[in-house]
Design a protein around this motif. Structure first.
Motif, PDB file in Angstrom:
ATOM      1  N   SER A  28       0.827  -1.206   0.000  1.00  0.00           N
ATOM      2  CA  SER A  28       0.000   0.000   0.000  1.00  0.00           C
ATOM      3  C   SER A  28       0.866   1.263   0.000  1.00  0.00           C
ATOM      4  CB  SER A  28      -0.936  -0.028   1.213  1.00  0.00           C
ATOM      5  OG  SER A  28      -1.719   1.128   1.265  1.00  0.00           O
ATOM      6  N   VAL A  29       1.900   1.286   0.838  1.00  0.00           N
ATOM      7  CA  VAL A  29       2.800   2.449   0.881  1.00  0.00           C
ATOM      8  C   VAL A  29       3.542   2.587  -0.441  1.00  0.00           C
ATOM      9  CG1 VAL A  29       4.869   3.417   1.978  1.00  0.00           C
ATOM     10  CG2 VAL A  29       3.030   2.473   3.394  1.00  0.00           C
ATOM     11  N   LEU A  30       4.020   1.486  -0.996  1.00  0.00           N
ATOM     12  CA  LEU A  30       4.699   1.543  -2.294  1.00  0.00           C
ATOM     13  C   LEU A  30       3.745   2.034  -3.383  1.00  0.00           C
ATOM     14  CD1 LEU A  30       6.827  -1.703  -2.000  1.00  0.00           C
ATOM     15  CD2 LEU A  30       7.707   0.649  -2.092  1.00  0.00           C
ATOM     16  N   GLY A  31       2.471   1.643  -3.304  1.00  0.00           N
ATOM     17  CA  GLY A  31       1.474   2.133  -4.257  1.00  0.00           C
ATOM     18  C   GLY A  31       1.254   3.631  -4.135  1.00  0.00           C
ATOM     19  N   LEU A  32       1.253   4.154  -2.909  1.00  0.00           N
ATOM     20  CA  LEU A  32       1.106   5.593  -2.687  1.00  0.00           C
ATOM     21  C   LEU A  32       2.304   6.343  -3.283  1.00  0.00           C
ATOM     22  CD1 LEU A  32      -0.748   7.730  -1.274  1.00  0.00           C
ATOM     23  CD2 LEU A  32       0.775   7.511   0.704  1.00  0.00           C
TER      24      LEU A  32
END
Length: 193
Positions: A28-32
């Motif tokens: 999720s953080v990498l997607g952000l």
């Protein structure tokens, strides 16, 4: 301004062997990061040190997740603002993703749309996401309460994002304000409408 590496070092020192975080939070953080900084940004942030791929339900070292959060703050500063703003955005994004996956039971069945029930189950919810820490919730009014977190080394702004993001998942708006008690503990005053 780069993220606070001295604070990162202190938080990393509070991590114990075996402390872990579900892979879906890394993803999720990498997607952000990808959303705000471009397609190549997640690889640059990862820099080979944080592994090549993450599985949603597997767990990975909490040390790596902390490092990822601070690298995300550096990568996203120009798009989102100072590190606490980035941490907050990461927390909101993570809880939104969690609520549609492993957290569906907690958000859908246990809470039934009631923030009091949701936050009363915070220990169960966090235990489905991480392997460390304790959380105790105390209601303070029909639309507020305090969540006491102990032995949780993630930045308070990240948890404020999780808590306000959880309210959004329930269709509510509100605030969560941290009072730090130490590098790995804080109390969160939560209010909603």
């Amino acid at each position: 301004m780069p993220s606070n590496k001295a604070e990162l070092a202190a938080r990393l020192a509070a991590v114990r062997s075996g402390d872990s975080v579900r892979g879906l939070f890394f993803k999720s953080v990498l997607g952000l990061i990808q959303q705000h900084a471009g397609l190549a940004a997640p690889e640059a942030v990862r820099d080979g040190a944080l592994g090549a791929a993450y599985s949603d339900l597997l767990t990975y070292p909490a040390r790596d997740f902390l490092t990822l959060l601070y690298r995300a703050a550096d990568a996203l500063e120009s798009a989102l603002g100072p590190e606490d703003t980035v941490f907050h955005a990461c927390g909101e994004k993570d809880v939104a993703r969690f609520s549609t996956g492993p957290g569906m039971l907690i958000f859908g069945i246990i809470s039934r749309g009631d923030p009091q029930k949701l936050f009363a189950g915070a220990q169960m919810g966090y235990s489905a996401a991480v392997s460390y820490g304790s959380r105790d919730y105390v209601p303070t009014s029909p639309t507020s309460g305090t969540l006491h977190m102990r032995r949780d080394m993630l930045p308070p702004a990240y948890h404020e994002g999780i808590l306000t993001g959880a309210l959004k998942v329930l269709g509510r708006s509100g605030t969560a304000r941290a009072t730090r008690r130490g590098i790995d503990s804080a109390d969160y005053d939560i209010q909603w409408r």
